[in-house]
Design an enzyme around this catalytic site. Structure first.
Site, PDB file in Angstrom:
ATOM      1  N   GLY A  82     128.837  49.203  -4.188  1.00 20.54           N
ATOM      2  CA  GLY A  82     128.240  49.311  -2.862  1.00 20.54           C
ATOM      3  C   GLY A  82     129.146  48.899  -1.722  1.00 20.54           C
ATOM      4  N   GLU A 137     130.324  42.061   0.464  1.00 19.10           N
ATOM      5  CA  GLU A 137     129.173  42.702  -0.184  1.00 19.10           C
ATOM      6  C   GLU A 137     128.507  43.644   0.819  1.00 19.10           C
ATOM      7  OE1 GLU A 137     127.793  43.845  -2.482  1.00 19.10           O
ATOM      8  OE2 GLU A 137     126.269  42.625  -3.462  1.00 19.10           O
ATOM      9  N   ASP A 138     127.900  44.697   0.310  1.00 21.63           N
ATOM     10  CA  ASP A 138     127.264  45.661   1.213  1.00 21.63           C
ATOM     11  C   ASP A 138     125.993  45.104   1.846  1.00 21.63           C
ATOM     12  OD1 ASP A 138     125.928  45.672  -1.234  1.00 21.63           O
ATOM     13  OD2 ASP A 138     125.844  47.849  -1.427  1.00 21.63           O
ATOM     14  N   ASP A 141     120.185  41.041  -0.229  1.00 24.16           N
ATOM     15  CA  ASP A 141     118.799  41.478  -0.366  1.00 24.16           C
ATOM     16  C   ASP A 141     117.994  40.337  -0.999  1.00 24.16           C
ATOM     17  OD1 ASP A 141     116.842  43.656  -0.293  1.00 24.16           O
ATOM     18  OD2 ASP A 141     117.103  43.838  -2.443  1.00 24.16           O
ATOM     19  N   LYS A 171     118.954  41.582   4.612  1.00 22.05           N
ATOM     20  CA  LYS A 171     117.526  41.908   4.638  1.00 22.05           C
ATOM     21  C   LYS A 171     116.762  40.635   4.272  1.00 22.05           C
ATOM     22  CE  LYS A 171     116.912  46.140   2.557  1.00 22.05           C
ATOM     23  NZ  LYS A 171     116.465  46.984   1.410  1.00 22.05           N
ATOM     24  N   PHE A 192     114.272  50.633   2.470  1.00 21.97           N
ATOM     25  CA  PHE A 192     115.339  50.999   1.531  1.00 21.97           C
ATOM     26  C   PHE A 192     116.390  51.847   2.257  1.00 21.97           C
ATOM     27  CE2 PHE A 192     117.586  53.105  -1.840  1.00 21.97           C
ATOM     28  CZ  PHE A 192     117.833  52.023  -2.659  1.00 21.97           C
ATOM     29  N   ASP A 199     123.627  53.236  -2.075  1.00 21.95           N
ATOM     30  CA  ASP A 199     123.203  54.457  -2.753  1.00 21.95           C
ATOM     31  C   ASP A 199     121.737  54.445  -3.115  1.00 21.95           C
ATOM     32  OD1 ASP A 199     123.482  52.457  -4.884  1.00 21.95           O
ATOM     33  OD2 ASP A 199     123.130  54.144  -6.233  1.00 21.95           O
ATOM     34  N   ARG A 205     126.320  57.468  -0.856  1.00 23.04           N
ATOM     35  CA  ARG A 205     127.292  56.433  -0.488  1.00 23.04           C
ATOM     36  C   ARG A 205     128.243  56.919   0.592  1.00 23.04           C
ATOM     37  NH1 ARG A 205     126.873  52.293  -4.362  1.00 23.04           N
ATOM     38  NH2 ARG A 205     126.476  52.957  -6.481  1.00 23.04           N
TER      39      ARG A 205
END
Ligand code: IMP
Ligand code: MG
Length: 218
Positions: A82, A137-138, A141, A171, A192, A199, A205
């Site tokens: 990610g 990190e993307d 969560d 998030k 989401f 993805d 992506r």
């Protein structure tokens, strides 16, 4: 080379489609990206544009440059897959010597709900004792991935110097274990998201924007 994709009829989600294949397009530095034609059950709505993200990444890089002033080199540890796009965007803006390392971790299965389990290995990493490390990190969560990764790195390398984390998206509503990143691009709502490395079932992506994929359960 003919850039063609399989037909979508049998697939659960639409694949991104490109306006023209790179081979047949008139010479240009970019290939136009068209958002997928929305299927009845899946629609994309842009939340963060490519331009907005680029500007914010530049600001984040400025903060990181001011933080790691004497790292020689800084170990930039991207969490695959990610964070591939964010890591690559970010390192171009860092002005200290950088050593790029990657780990492949996942807490998500092939769907869009967190399993709570983190899979992956750190065995291939160089010795990080005495090093400054920036995890990239993307999205933060539930917090399981970064809690697991930072814990595992500290266990393995108790002599590590600074360990910090940079996330493109946070998030906070979804957190199951407390974790705060040192550098955060955008705080986002509990939806989401896809694009910019994120993805859904392996797709989207390469979308330059961050968008909401409507029609998925989260
Ligand atoms: P965490 O362990 O729950 O914090 O999850 C982090 C990982 O879950 C990220 O690295 C992503 O790969 C994935 N993830 C979390 N939220 C989303 C989302 O909205 N879209 C796509 N992937 C997500
Ligand atoms: Mg990830």
């Amino acid at each position: 080379m003919n850039f063609s994709r399989p037909t979508l009829a049998s697939r659960a989600v639409p694949a991104p489609s490109f306006g023209q294949s790179a081979a047949s397009a008139p010479h240009s530095d970019t290939v136009a990206f068209q958002h997928p034609q929305p299927a009845a059950e899946n629609r994309l709505e842009v939340r963060l544009s490519d331009e907005r993200i680029n500007n914010r990444v530049r600001e984040l890089a400025g903060e990181i440059n001011r933080t790691f002033t004497d790292s020689d080199p800084l170990v930039v540890l991207g969490v695959m897959k990610g964070a591939l796009v964010f890591t690559s965007d970010l390192i171009k803006q860092l002005n200290m010597p950088c050593q790029l390392e990657l780990v492949t971790l996942s807490s998500y299965g092939n769907g869009d709900t967190s399993s709570g389990r983190v899979n992956g290995s750190l065995d291939h990493l160089p010795d990080l004792s005495g090093r400054d490390v920036l995890i990239v990190e993307d999205i933060l969560d539930t917090g399981h991935t970064l809690t697991h990764l930072t814990g595992a790195l500290k266990d393995r390398y108790p002599e590590m110097n600074q360990l910090k984390t940079a996330v493109l998206l946070d998030k906070p509503e979804r957190r199951e274990t407390p974790f705060e990143a040192d550098f955060t691009g955008f705080t986002v709502a509990n939806e989401f998201l896809v694009g910019r490395g994120l993805d859904y079932q392996g797709l989207y992506r390469n979308l330059p924007d961050v968008a909401v994929l409507k029609g998925t359960t989260h």
